[in-house]
Design a protein around this motif. Structure first.
Motif, PDB file in Angstrom:
ATOM      1  N   GLY B 115       0.825  -1.218   0.000  1.00  0.00           N
ATOM      2  CA  GLY B 115       0.000   0.000   0.000  1.00  0.00           C
ATOM      3  C   GLY B 115       0.854   1.260   0.000  1.00  0.00           C
ATOM      4  O   GLY B 115       0.584   2.219  -0.736  1.00  0.00           O
ATOM      5  N   TYR B 116       1.930   1.242   0.818  1.00  0.00           N
ATOM      6  CA  TYR B 116       2.805   2.415   0.887  1.00  0.00           C
ATOM      7  C   TYR B 116       3.595   2.609  -0.415  1.00  0.00           C
ATOM      8  O   TYR B 116       3.823   3.745  -0.840  1.00  0.00           O
ATOM      9  N   VAL B 117       3.979   1.473  -1.009  1.00  0.00           N
ATOM     10  CA  VAL B 117       4.711   1.581  -2.286  1.00  0.00           C
ATOM     11  C   VAL B 117       3.795   2.204  -3.346  1.00  0.00           C
ATOM     12  O   VAL B 117       4.201   3.118  -4.084  1.00  0.00           O
ATOM     13  N   ASP B 118       2.553   1.711  -3.385  1.00  0.00           N
ATOM     14  CA  ASP B 118       1.593   2.277  -4.355  1.00  0.00           C
ATOM     15  C   ASP B 118       1.367   3.761  -4.089  1.00  0.00           C
ATOM     16  O   ASP B 118       1.348   4.586  -5.006  1.00  0.00           O
ATOM     17  N   GLY B 119       1.189   4.078  -2.799  1.00  0.00           N
ATOM     18  CA  GLY B 119       0.976   5.486  -2.426  1.00  0.00           C
ATOM     19  C   GLY B 119       2.163   6.354  -2.810  1.00  0.00           C
ATOM     20  O   GLY B 119       1.999   7.455  -3.346  1.00  0.00           O
ATOM     21  N   ILE B 185      16.581   6.475  -0.162  1.00  0.00           N
ATOM     22  CA  ILE B 185      15.947   5.359  -0.874  1.00  0.00           C
ATOM     23  C   ILE B 185      17.027   4.374  -1.352  1.00  0.00           C
ATOM     24  O   ILE B 185      16.868   3.152  -1.259  1.00  0.00           O
ATOM     25  N   ASP B 186      18.115   4.957  -1.815  1.00  0.00           N
ATOM     26  CA  ASP B 186      19.181   4.138  -2.385  1.00  0.00           C
ATOM     27  C   ASP B 186      19.910   3.342  -1.295  1.00  0.00           C
ATOM     28  O   ASP B 186      20.310   2.186  -1.505  1.00  0.00           O
ATOM     29  N   GLY B 187      20.064   3.940  -0.128  1.00  0.00           N
ATOM     30  CA  GLY B 187      20.851   3.303   0.945  1.00  0.00           C
ATOM     31  C   GLY B 187      20.045   2.366   1.819  1.00  0.00           C
ATOM     32  O   GLY B 187      20.603   1.690   2.686  1.00  0.00           O
ATOM     33  N   GLU B 188      18.750   2.347   1.648  1.00  0.00           N
ATOM     34  CA  GLU B 188      17.886   1.527   2.532  1.00  0.00           C
ATOM     35  C   GLU B 188      17.317   0.353   1.723  1.00  0.00           C
ATOM     36  O   GLU B 188      16.463   0.557   0.850  1.00  0.00           O
ATOM     37  N   PRO B 189      17.781  -0.845   1.979  1.00  0.00           N
ATOM     38  CA  PRO B 189      17.281  -1.980   1.173  1.00  0.00           C
ATOM     39  C   PRO B 189      15.759  -2.121   1.235  1.00  0.00           C
ATOM     40  O   PRO B 189      15.126  -2.511   0.256  1.00  0.00           O
ATOM     41  N   ALA B 190      15.200  -1.763   2.370  1.00  0.00           N
ATOM     42  CA  ALA B 190      13.746  -1.897   2.517  1.00  0.00           C
ATOM     43  C   ALA B 190      12.985  -0.964   1.576  1.00  0.00           C
ATOM     44  O   ALA B 190      11.824  -1.204   1.259  1.00  0.00           O
ATOM     45  N   ALA B 191      13.651   0.120   1.133  1.00  0.00           N
ATOM     46  CA  ALA B 191      12.970   1.102   0.258  1.00  0.00           C
ATOM     47  C   ALA B 191      13.238   0.828  -1.216  1.00  0.00           C
ATOM     48  O   ALA B 191      12.875   1.643  -2.069  1.00  0.00           O
ATOM     49  N   ALA B 192      13.841  -0.309  -1.502  1.00  0.00           N
ATOM     50  CA  ALA B 192      14.196  -0.621  -2.896  1.00  0.00           C
ATOM     51  C   ALA B 192      13.012  -0.545  -3.858  1.00  0.00           C
ATOM     52  O   ALA B 192      13.156  -0.044  -4.984  1.00  0.00           O
ATOM     53  N   PRO B 193      11.800  -0.991  -3.462  1.00  0.00           N
ATOM     54  CA  PRO B 193      10.667  -0.914  -4.425  1.00  0.00           C
ATOM     55  C   PRO B 193      10.304   0.528  -4.809  1.00  0.00           C
ATOM     56  O   PRO B 193       9.605   0.741  -5.801  1.00  0.00           O
ATOM     57  N   LEU B 194      10.750   1.470  -3.998  1.00  0.00           N
ATOM     58  CA  LEU B 194      10.396   2.876  -4.290  1.00  0.00           C
ATOM     59  C   LEU B 194      11.346   3.505  -5.301  1.00  0.00           C
ATOM     60  O   LEU B 194      11.046   4.565  -5.869  1.00  0.00           O
ATOM     61  N   LEU B 195      12.491   2.851  -5.490  1.00  0.00           N
ATOM     62  CA  LEU B 195      13.558   3.469  -6.282  1.00  0.00           C
ATOM     63  C   LEU B 195      13.196   3.717  -7.761  1.00  0.00           C
ATOM     64  O   LEU B 195      13.406   4.836  -8.257  1.00  0.00           O
ATOM     65  N   PRO B 196      12.657   2.711  -8.493  1.00  0.00           N
ATOM     66  CA  PRO B 196      12.456   2.926  -9.942  1.00  0.00           C
ATOM     67  C   PRO B 196      11.600   4.151 -10.256  1.00  0.00           C
ATOM     68  O   PRO B 196      11.965   4.960 -11.107  1.00  0.00           O
ATOM     69  N   ALA B 197      10.485   4.266  -9.539  1.00  0.00           N
ATOM     70  CA  ALA B 197       9.582   5.398  -9.831  1.00  0.00           C
ATOM     71  C   ALA B 197      10.257   6.720  -9.509  1.00  0.00           C
ATOM     72  O   ALA B 197      10.218   7.674 -10.306  1.00  0.00           O
TER      73      ALA B 197
END
Lengths: 210, 414
Positions: B115-119, B185-197
């Motif tokens: 949900g957060y990734v979509d948001g 975003i780049d340094g946090e593996p957990a935030a990887a799904p947010l990177l491409p967008a």
């Protein structure tokens, strides 16, 4: 666009966004402008811009005897038209009740101008005296004819374009900035003080009303 | 998913069904319930879809969100538009989504993470759209020099306002670039799904946006400077006009007297360019033929040679020659001229004719007319002769008739 723009420049036209928008856009591009400059340089010319930046034109690169003669002729033309142009432009400013210079893009609506002239006897007299500087009144001898003839003169000289033929609305072009430069130079040369004259101008107008 | 079940399709169909009302409400700013085109059913349906909102008891206007969408689609210029108004707010949402996404990942809440990734992605798209749209709108305003307002004072105020808006967008862009979002975003593996967008929609476009914004700001500032110059220029022109009026004999200085040529005088004289078609050039031949074919035919004057006649011999085979005999008045005039030359006294033309019975067949009036005609021709043969009309007194001063009863002919003394 290169061909059209360079032909205009060599023909002595002023390239401004109002009169020649395509050529203006062409010259606004750094690469295209460099090409135009290189071409002009081979003909002993360079690309020049009015001080306000509203119009491009071709200027001489070096000034020899031929160029000096041509410059003298150009200056004679300015000399010949200056009084009429300045008088008429100030007249339009007064009739439109604005203190500002008719900058590029400014509009002149013939019908509104005519209505203002009809309402004000001073403007009617002024218009007739300006017409006397040119080739007299319009063909039909009416004030409207005179005004239209003067506007057409500015149109033919490239200071205006007819933005709306149906409503007879004219738009001021970038060439006006060139005239402004001439006036600024002459004022500096003759040491004409603008502030002092402003006050005197007001007093003069009061006197004329009396 | 059937068409009817899809709410988006239903909404678009409702708009299409009542497009006349939507268009009228958009262009006119309001629509009256009493208008012919406004059916109660249409109004009700559009209100149900929140496309129309009440303005007064019997009138409606288009919902702001729909009107704004149409403005954006049509690039309609607005006065004091809140350009990029929510760029900063939208940008401020991004760190919140990142925090929540990281927390959800660490706590193993996969569904929440999605949900957060979509948001986050939606917020990124929204932000990118806002920035792109705002820059496009500012560019349009800068290029058209605030065409929707007429007076210079209005243009000046609008210009100053939009320079302020551009600066706010610039600050938001700077915040995105230097705020450490990308590092996070780049340094946090957990935030990887947010990177491409984020990378594709924002990070990689930031340099281009900043450059575009710089360009727009420069145009707006240059224009503002020019607008501020306009008033003093008008004052100078009026002062110079007054100077010209006070000095009616004023003549501009001679260029040769100037120590230095003014910059404007350097303008190059127009070159008279003239080109001619090269008739030997094959590549242009077809076009030239086409041009030639369209030329109207030039009028060709037809000269008819005079028909040369042939002399027809008479019945006896001999060629006849007809000699023209002079007419009686010609003989009479010739004789008269001859006598005047010899005589010294003026001669009466009528008396002279009467003295010569061979001309008695010539009526007096015709004779006098012939003498006057000869006088009017002013030929060399009569150069030494003066003709004087003897007239009857006029019957009426304004009649215009001249009644001649004789002509006196006399030799002009040398």
């Amino acid at each position: 666009m290169f061909k059209q723009t360079l032909t205009l420049l060599l023909a002595g036209e002023f390239i401004c966004p109002i009169r020649y928008p395509d050529a203006w856009r062409f010259l606004e591009d750094d690469t295209e402008r460099a090409e135009a400059e290189a071409f002009l340089a081979r003909l002993g010319r360079r690309l020049a811009r009015t001080r306000q930046g509203g119009a491009w034109f071709a200027a001489y690169q070096d000034i020899g005897s031929d160029e000096r003669r041509a410059i003298r002729e150009g200056f004679a033309e300015i000399k010949h038209n200056l009084r009429l142009l300045v008088n008429f432009l100030v007249f339009v400013m007064q009739a439109q009740r604005q203190d500002r210079f008719l900058a590029p893009g400014g509009l002149i609506e013939t019908n509104r101008l005519m209505a203002a002239i009809d309402e004000n006897p001073n403007l009617r007299v002024e218009l007739q005296s300006i017409a006397a500087l040119g080739k007299g009144s319009g063909a039909d001898g009416t004030l409207r004819g005179t005004l239209e003839r003067l506007l057409k003169r500015l149109l033919d000289d490239g200071y205006l374009i007819l933005a709306n033929p149906e409503r007879e609305i004219y738009e001021v072009t970038g060439k006006i900035e060139y005239l402004q430069e001439v006036v600024d130079f002459l004022m500096a040369h003759e040491s004409v003080k603008e502030e002092l004259d402003e006050e005197d101008d007001g007093a003069g107008r009061q006197e004329s009303l009396l | 998913m059937s068409r009817t079940d899809d709410l988006v399709v239903a909404y678009l169909e409702a708009l299409h069904r009542h497009r006349g009302l939507v268009v009228a409400a958009y262009h006119l700013g309001r629509i009256e319930a009493t208008d012919e085109a406004a059916s109660p059913r249409g109004l009700q349906e559009l209100r149900r879809h929140r496309a129309l909102v009440p303005l007064t008891q019997d009138s409606f206007r288009l919902a702001s969100s729909l009107a704004r969408h149409l403005d954006e689609v049509l690039q309609k210029e607005q006065l004091y538009a809140a350009v990029g108004g929510n760029v900063a707010d939208l940008a401020a949402r991004l760190p919140l989504f990142i925090d929540e996404a990281v927390k959800a990942h660490l706590e193993g809440r996969t569904e929440d993470l999605d949900g957060y990734v979509d948001g986050f992605n939606n917020a990124v798209f929204d932000l990118a759209d806002q920035i792109g749209g705002a820059l496009q709108y500012l560019r349009m305003l800068a290029d058209t020099r605030f065409a929707s307002v007429r007076t210079l004072a209005e243009k000046q105020r609008q210009n100053a306002y939009y320079i302020g808006r551009a600066e706010r967008i610039g600050e938001a862009l700077k915040g995105l670039q230097t705020g450490g979002l990308m590092d996070r975003i780049d340094g946090e593996p957990a935030a990887a799904p947010l990177l491409p967008a984020f990378r594709g929609q924002i990070w990689e476009r930031l340099p281009q946006w900043r450059e575009s914004l710089l360009d727009i700001t420069e145009i707006l500032k240059a224009y503002l400077y020019r607008l501020r110059e306009v008033e003093p220029a008008g004052r100078r022109l009026r002062a110079f006009n007054l100077f010209l009026k006070r000095n009616p004999d004023y003549a501009t200085p001679d260029l040769d007297t100037l120590a230095e040529l003014p910059g404007f005088a350097n303008r190059a004289a127009p070159l008279r360019l003239r080109a001619h078609p090269d008739l030997l050039e094959g590549a242009t031949q077809e076009a030239l033929v086409e041009v030639a074919a369209r030329l109207p035919p030039s009028p060709v004057p037809i000269k008819r040679a005079p028909k040369v006649g042939t002399l027809t011999p008479g019945a006896d085979g001999e060629v006849r020659v007809l000699e023209l005999a002079p007419r009686p008045y010609q003989l009479a005039l010739s004789a008269l001229i001859g006598e005047v030359t010899a005589a010294g006294e003026p001669l009466s033309a009528l008396a002279w004719k009467r003295r010569h019975p061979e001309f008695s067949a010539l009526p007096d009036a015709i004779w006098l007319q012939c003498v006057l005609y000869e006088a009017g021709l002013a030929r060399r043969r009569t150069g030494h002769i003066r003709f004087e009309r003897l007239e009857y007194p006029p019957s009426h001063t304004l009649s215009g008739n001249i009644r001649v009863h004789d002509v006196l002919v006399s030799r002009v003394s040398a």
